[in-house]
Design an enzyme around this catalytic site. Structure first.
Site, mmCIF file in Angstrom:
data_model
loop_
_atom_site.group_PDB
_atom_site.id
_atom_site.type_symbol
_atom_site.label_atom_id
_atom_site.label_comp_id
_atom_site.label_asym_id
_atom_site.label_seq_id
_atom_site.Cartn_x
_atom_site.Cartn_y
_atom_site.Cartn_z
ATOM 1 N N GLU A 159 0.825 -1.132 0.051
ATOM 2 C CA GLU A 159 0.012 -0.157 -0.106
ATOM 3 C C GLU A 159 0.856 1.384 -0.052
ATOM 4 O OE1 GLU A 159 -2.403 0.776 3.423
ATOM 5 O OE2 GLU A 159 -3.697 2.406 2.071
ATOM 6 N N THR A 177 -10.683 2.524 4.236
ATOM 7 C CA THR A 177 -9.345 3.271 5.024
ATOM 8 C C THR A 177 -9.951 4.399 5.938
ATOM 9 O OG1 THR A 177 -9.262 4.965 3.580
ATOM 10 C CG2 THR A 177 -8.074 3.284 2.881
ATOM 11 N N ASP A 202 9.500 7.165 1.560
ATOM 12 C CA ASP A 202 8.816 7.660 0.010
ATOM 13 C C ASP A 202 8.545 6.383 -0.838
ATOM 14 O OD1 ASP A 202 8.238 9.351 -2.152
ATOM 15 O OD2 ASP A 202 10.036 9.069 -2.938
ATOM 16 N N PHE A 233 -9.563 7.379 5.486
ATOM 17 C CA PHE A 233 -10.165 8.529 4.869
ATOM 18 C C PHE A 233 -11.247 8.487 4.048
ATOM 19 C CE2 PHE A 233 -7.568 12.318 4.347
ATOM 20 C CZ PHE A 233 -6.602 12.001 5.333
ATOM 21 N N GLU A 234 -11.614 6.877 3.833
ATOM 22 C CA GLU A 234 -12.744 6.583 3.143
ATOM 23 C C GLU A 234 -13.741 6.623 4.108
ATOM 24 O OE1 GLU A 234 -14.700 3.064 2.813
ATOM 25 O OE2 GLU A 234 -14.997 3.008 0.718
ATOM 26 N N ASP A 252 -2.579 12.042 -1.530
ATOM 27 C CA ASP A 252 -2.755 13.726 -1.190
ATOM 28 C C ASP A 252 -2.988 14.484 -2.793
ATOM 29 O OD1 ASP A 252 -2.242 13.523 1.422
ATOM 30 O OD2 ASP A 252 -0.126 13.412 1.238
HETATM 31 C C1 LIG Z 1 -4.752 11.765 2.183
HETATM 32 S S1 LIG Z 1 -3.750 10.612 3.178
HETATM 33 C C2 LIG Z 1 -4.586 8.982 2.866
HETATM 34 C C3 LIG Z 1 -4.062 7.788 3.973
HETATM 35 C C4 LIG Z 1 -4.617 6.498 3.790
HETATM 36 N N1 LIG Z 1 -4.467 5.862 2.409
HETATM 37 C C5 LIG Z 1 -6.237 6.617 3.876
HETATM 38 O O1 LIG Z 1 -7.065 6.681 2.991
HETATM 39 O O2 LIG Z 1 -6.590 6.616 5.115
HETATM 40 C C6 LIG Z 1 -2.359 10.347 2.074
HETATM 41 C C7 LIG Z 1 -1.244 9.679 2.872
HETATM 42 O O3 LIG Z 1 -0.065 9.443 1.836
HETATM 43 C C8 LIG Z 1 1.300 9.812 2.558
HETATM 44 N N2 LIG Z 1 2.037 9.974 1.346
HETATM 45 C C9 LIG Z 1 2.191 11.277 0.554
HETATM 46 N N3 LIG Z 1 3.044 11.035 -0.336
HETATM 47 C C10 LIG Z 1 3.808 9.948 -0.034
HETATM 48 C C11 LIG Z 1 4.874 9.278 -0.812
HETATM 49 N N4 LIG Z 1 5.526 10.007 -1.625
HETATM 50 N N5 LIG Z 1 5.071 7.975 -0.279
HETATM 51 C C12 LIG Z 1 4.275 7.314 0.906
HETATM 52 N N6 LIG Z 1 3.621 7.971 1.412
HETATM 53 C C13 LIG Z 1 2.908 9.355 1.103
HETATM 54 C C14 LIG Z 1 0.568 10.745 3.342
HETATM 55 O O4 LIG Z 1 1.733 11.284 4.322
HETATM 56 C C15 LIG Z 1 -0.594 10.714 3.996
HETATM 57 O O5 LIG Z 1 -0.531 9.687 5.190
#
Ligand SMILES: C[S@@+](CC[C@H](N)C(=O)[O-])C[C@H]1O[C@@H](n2cnc3c(N)ncnc32)[C@H](O)[C@@H]1O
Length: 213
Positions: free
Chosen positions: A44, A192, A96, A194-195, A119
């Site tokens: 994921e 998730t 990352d 956010f969902e 994001d």
């Molecule tokens: C809007 S949140 C959604 C989190 C989760 N997937 C959910 O639906 O509840 C986006 C997540 O992606 C992470 N993220 C953003 N860019 C990333 C990257 N390049 N690699 C890993 N994680 C990343 C952020 O820190 C954040 O926790």
């Protein structure tokens, strides 16, 4: 001479067991060393607080799950949740996802990749920070096994269209029927965190599913 006695250093807190910490090595990983078995591996991207990892890993104990989360705070929170619930088939790597895929994930070694609520980076000058870009698609293609699944969900219609257009330039992925949302019976049944938040708010949610040819 100073009267001040230096304070002893604070003992370091041990990392949660579910954290996958890596040294500077840049070789692809051996999943059987990471998970201690040869079960299929799902990854994921941006796993946030880890609801998907915790729920799915319990539902599918015969698969291993790896979350890559750039925010160390969330990666640790997810790993604590995994440790607390004693879920053996999940690891979380703080880092990352694009870099991780390129450096550490062996070719044709995953059975699924999940990207949920990436994001959106609303400002035009920040769009290049979006995780769902060509390099991600290329590395997902490289690292998935033939027949492996690529799942994407977002609440941002404009981002969804960009994702669909990008995927349309990759006919090496077959488009699968749009996934249906589940019917949650309690608050941990959502896909998730956010969902859960967005469905409760009544926002539209856009879903896509691809399969590697
Ligand atoms: C809007 S949140 C959604 C989190 C989760 N997937 C959910 O639906 O509840 C986006 C997540 O992606 C992470 N993220 C953003 N860019 C990333 C990257 N390049 N690699 C890993 N994680 C990343 C952020 O820190 C954040 O926790």
């Amino acid at each position: 001479m100073s009267d001040v006695t230096p304070r002893p250093p604070r003992p370091l807190k041990p990392l949660p067991k579910a954290i996958l910490a890596l040294s500077q090595q840049s070789q692809p990983l051996d999943w059987s060393m990471v998970f201690g078995n040869d079960h299929p591996v799902e990854l994921e991207v941006g796993s946030g607080k880890g609801l998907f990892l915790a729920r799915e890993a319990r539902r599918k104990p015969e698969h291993n799950f790896l979350g890559i989360e750039i925010a160390v705070k969330y990666a640790k929170e997810a790993a604590h949740r995994i440790d607390k619930n004693e879920i053996p088939n999940v690891q979380v790597h703080p880092g990352d996802a694009l870099d991780f895929l390129a450096r550490y994930v062996p070719t044709e070694s995953l059975v699924a990749v999940h990207v949920y609520f990436p994001d959106p980076w609303w400002k035009a000058r920040h769009r290049k920070r979006r995780v769902f870009r060509e390099p991600l698609v290329l590395d997902v293609y490289r690292t998935l096994k033939v027949g492996g699944d690529f799942w994407v969900v977002t609440d941002v219609h404009e981002y969804y269209e960009v994702i669909l257009s990008l995927m349309a330039t990759h006919p090496e992925f077959d488009v699968q029927p749009e996934p249906e949302p589940n019917t949650p019976e309690h608050e941990l049944d959502y896909l998730t965190n956010f969902e859960r938040k967005y469905r409760i708010e009544g926002r539209p949610i856009y879903r896509a599913h691809y399969r590697k040819r």
